[in-house]
Structures are given as C-alpha cells and as structure tokens.
Design a protein around this motif. Structure first.
Motif, PDB file in Angstrom:
ATOM      1  N   ASN A 251       2.599   9.884  -1.133  1.00  0.00           N
ATOM      2  CA  ASN A 251       3.366   9.145  -0.398  1.00  0.00           C
ATOM      3  C   ASN A 251       4.889  10.087  -0.065  1.00  0.00           C
ATOM      4  O   ASN A 251       5.593   9.244   0.594  1.00  0.00           O
ATOM      5  CB  ASN A 251       3.193   7.773  -0.851  1.00  0.00           C
ATOM      6  CG  ASN A 251       2.154   7.009  -0.639  1.00  0.00           C
ATOM      7  OD1 ASN A 251       1.471   7.230  -0.059  1.00  0.00           O
ATOM      8  ND2 ASN A 251       1.739   6.403  -1.754  1.00  0.00           N
ATOM      9  N   PHE A 252       4.961  10.897  -0.990  1.00  0.00           N
ATOM     10  CA  PHE A 252       6.585  11.590  -0.845  1.00  0.00           C
ATOM     11  C   PHE A 252       6.737  12.129   0.141  1.00  0.00           C
ATOM     12  O   PHE A 252       5.945  12.943   0.989  1.00  0.00           O
ATOM     13  CB  PHE A 252       6.452  12.584  -2.269  1.00  0.00           C
ATOM     14  CG  PHE A 252       7.860  12.776  -2.615  1.00  0.00           C
ATOM     15  CD1 PHE A 252       8.567  12.105  -3.359  1.00  0.00           C
ATOM     16  CD2 PHE A 252       8.492  14.035  -2.233  1.00  0.00           C
ATOM     17  CE1 PHE A 252       9.777  12.423  -3.718  1.00  0.00           C
ATOM     18  CE2 PHE A 252       9.730  14.210  -2.495  1.00  0.00           C
ATOM     19  CZ  PHE A 252      10.198  13.693  -3.359  1.00  0.00           C
ATOM     20  N   PRO A 253       8.021  12.219   0.797  1.00  0.00           N
ATOM     21  CA  PRO A 253       8.437  12.918   1.945  1.00  0.00           C
ATOM     22  C   PRO A 253       8.084  14.408   1.989  1.00  0.00           C
ATOM     23  O   PRO A 253       8.485  15.052   0.705  1.00  0.00           O
ATOM     24  CB  PRO A 253       9.936  12.668   2.267  1.00  0.00           C
ATOM     25  CG  PRO A 253       9.955  11.617   1.666  1.00  0.00           C
ATOM     26  CD  PRO A 253       8.939  11.345   0.102  1.00  0.00           C
ATOM     27  N   GLY A 254       7.451  14.986   2.786  1.00  0.00           N
ATOM     28  CA  GLY A 254       7.097  16.467   2.624  1.00  0.00           C
ATOM     29  C   GLY A 254       5.810  16.700   1.712  1.00  0.00           C
ATOM     30  O   GLY A 254       5.249  17.883   1.606  1.00  0.00           O
ATOM     31  N   GLY A 258       6.617  18.750  -1.302  1.00  0.00           N
ATOM     32  CA  GLY A 258       8.007  18.175  -1.666  1.00  0.00           C
ATOM     33  C   GLY A 258       8.118  17.567  -2.824  1.00  0.00           C
ATOM     34  O   GLY A 258       9.188  17.422  -3.466  1.00  0.00           O
ATOM     35  N   TYR A 259       7.034  16.777  -3.300  1.00  0.00           N
ATOM     36  CA  TYR A 259       6.913  16.369  -4.550  1.00  0.00           C
ATOM     37  C   TYR A 259       7.110  17.227  -5.794  1.00  0.00           C
ATOM     38  O   TYR A 259       7.719  17.041  -6.805  1.00  0.00           O
ATOM     39  CB  TYR A 259       5.609  15.435  -4.745  1.00  0.00           C
ATOM     40  CG  TYR A 259       5.505  14.733  -6.144  1.00  0.00           C
ATOM     41  CD1 TYR A 259       6.469  13.400  -6.096  1.00  0.00           C
ATOM     42  CD2 TYR A 259       4.471  14.832  -7.226  1.00  0.00           C
ATOM     43  CE1 TYR A 259       6.273  12.784  -7.221  1.00  0.00           C
ATOM     44  CE2 TYR A 259       4.633  14.149  -8.145  1.00  0.00           C
ATOM     45  CZ  TYR A 259       5.563  13.118  -8.332  1.00  0.00           C
ATOM     46  OH  TYR A 259       5.251  12.209  -9.413  1.00  0.00           O
ATOM     47  N   TYR A 262      10.547  18.293  -5.993  1.00  0.00           N
ATOM     48  CA  TYR A 262      11.349  17.175  -6.570  1.00  0.00           C
ATOM     49  C   TYR A 262      11.321  17.195  -8.095  1.00  0.00           C
ATOM     50  O   TYR A 262      12.152  16.983  -8.644  1.00  0.00           O
ATOM     51  CB  TYR A 262      10.875  15.856  -5.880  1.00  0.00           C
ATOM     52  CG  TYR A 262      11.556  14.759  -6.556  1.00  0.00           C
ATOM     53  CD1 TYR A 262      12.773  14.331  -6.477  1.00  0.00           C
ATOM     54  CD2 TYR A 262      10.808  14.087  -7.361  1.00  0.00           C
ATOM     55  CE1 TYR A 262      13.248  13.048  -7.169  1.00  0.00           C
ATOM     56  CE2 TYR A 262      11.222  12.933  -8.124  1.00  0.00           C
ATOM     57  CZ  TYR A 262      12.505  12.458  -7.953  1.00  0.00           C
ATOM     58  OH  TYR A 262      13.075  11.386  -8.561  1.00  0.00           O
TER      59      TYR A 262
END
Length: 294
Positions: A251-254, A258-259, A262
C-alpha cells in the motif's frame, strides 16, 4: 468398678483420693479414650468432645475436627515435595498445590466392609488401622499433631493425589496444561472428582478422609520445553511482523521499492540519533555522507 465420669462438685475430692486422667479436647478436636488401668485390658472406651475424667492410666488421643490442608511443593512448611505427572505426549510435569480435607470424626458405631464392628465409629477405625501405627496423634488436648501426622498424610492423601493427577494428566498434551487456562482448570476439576474414590482404595473402601477441594498451580515443565515454547512464540512474532511489512509495502506509494527506500532512510535516521554514525558537512546540493561514529 471404676467410675468413668464424675460430677463437677466432686472433682477435687476424686482427683485427690483416687487420681484420674483428664480428657480436655478443644472445640476443634475429638478425643478417643482407651482403657489402660491396672484391672483393664487395652480396649476402646469412648469418643469425647468435652471435658471428661477417667482412670489415671487411661490414654487419650486427639484428632482435628475441622478442615485441614495438605500442601505439596517447594519451600519450608510444606507437607510433601512436588508431585510429578506424565502428559498425553509423554512429557513429565511438576505439580504443586493444596488439598483441603476433613478427617471423618464420626463416632457412631458401624460395620466396615470386612464385617468388623467399630463401636467408636470411623474415627476409631482410622486411629487403630492407620494413625496409631504412625504415632500421629498427641495425647494432650490443644497440642500440634505429632510428626507422624505428616508422614501419614503423604502416604494417604499424597499417594491418592499422585495417582489422580497422573490419571488425569494423561488426557492432555503438556502445552494445554501449561498455556491453556481452561484446560488447566478442567484438569483440576477432574482430579477433585477422582481423588475421593482413589483415596478410599487405601482405606478399605471407607471414607475416613473427606476431600473438600483441590488447588493445582500451573505445572512446571522441563527447561528444554520452555525454550522451545519461547522460540516458537518468537518465530510466530517474526512471521506476524513480516506479514505486516508485506501489507505496508503493498500500500506504500511507489510499491515495494518505495517502501524499502523509506525503511533504509528510517534506519539511517535512527543511526544518526543514536550516535552510531556521524554526519560530515558537504557542499549544498551534494548527497549526504555519513561515517561510523567514534
């Protein structure tokens, strides 16, 4: 003929002229009197619940009339060491706890299963068949039970309890008894239900001792099982954490990339806060460079 009971106004004179023994049980005791005078054979006379005067050489044995405890476990003041039981999956557990019981002090005459008559009732039977052999009862009122009382309890209440806990523990795997409160409570109830019948097999089928309640503590298990359970729980927590990570990444952007970026940035931030890495000054617009802290 000897006089068993003496009117209160004549007590002083009787003691002075003839001498006598006195039965004086407390409110929580029952006394058994046995003839042992110069012209008597060794025989039961009567049960006594209050002050009584008898021949000087007569004997009195005092037994508890109220509820008592049988404790088993570790430490001082315990009646027995811990018991051991084997579970359904062949693991040995250590059992500790307390049994509350009452000695049957019924003095009404009865006939036991062998056909023998006991004029002093079940208390006389208990005394002559069991307690007298252990030298368990004090011969003066208001005294502590003698050391033989503890041995008696271990060999009767303790032995019956050991068998009952063994029989019932075989119905459960060790982890149920150790981690499942409902299963442990049912095991305790099953032991209480079985204990009276097991105890009666040791007393000629007569209820000489009445079991009132059984309290079993959480059983102790072998260290290897404790470690195994800890490892299993740790693995389950790691698996749950991994599932959370997967859901968060999806569900993370990218997406996953992306996760992960992060998480890496968060790790760097935490390292800087803890002082494990040092930030070096660089020209504006250049990438941040870190080096291990000193």
């Amino acid at each position: 003929m000897r006089t068993r009971r003496i009117a209160v106004p004549l007590i002083a004179a009787a003691v002075l002229l003839t001498g006598c023994s006195i039965a004086n049980p407390t409110s929580s005791e029952v006394s058994l009197q046995y003839g042992n005078g110069s012209f008597d054979s060794r025989n039961f006379v009567e049960c006594e619940n209050d002050l009584d005067f008898s021949d000087v050489n007569d004997d009195h044995y005092y037994y508890p009339a109220g509820q008592r405890d049988f404790t088993f476990g570790d430490g001082d003041g315990i009646d027995s060491s811990p018991l051991t039981s084997t579970t359904q999956d062949a693991q040995e557990v250590k059992v500790t706890g307390t049994v509350k019981f009452t000695l049957n002090t019924d003095c009404a005459e009865f006939t036991d299963p062998t056909g023998k008559k006991w004029p002093g009732g079940k208390l006389q039977m208990f005394h002559e068949l069991i307690a007298y052999k252990y030298d368990a009862a004090p011969t003066e009122g208001g005294k502590q039970m003698k050391p033989g009382w503890t041995s008696l309890l271990r060999n009767y209440v303790g032995a019956a309890l050991d068998r009952a806990t063994d029989n019932e523990a075989l119905k459960y795997p060790w982890q149920k008894l150790y981690t499942d409160a409902a299963a442990k409570a049912q095991w305790e109830r099953d032991v209480l239900a079985q204990l009276p019948s097991v105890l009666k097999t040791l007393t000629l089928g007569v209820d000489l001792i009445t079991v009132n309640s059984v309290l079993l503590q959480k059983p102790s298990i072998q260290p290897a099982l404790v470690q195994g359970l800890t490892d299993k729980q740790a693995a389950e927590l790691r698996s749950q954490a991994a599932d959370v990570d997967k859901q968060a990444a999806a569900n993370f952007p990218g997406g996953i990339a992306g996760y992960q970026a992060y998480q890496q940035q968060q790790a760097v931030n935490e390292a800087i806060k803890s002082g494990k890495v040092q930030v070096l000054p660089v020209p504006q617009g250049s990438p941040i460079i870190v080096s291990p802290g000193k």
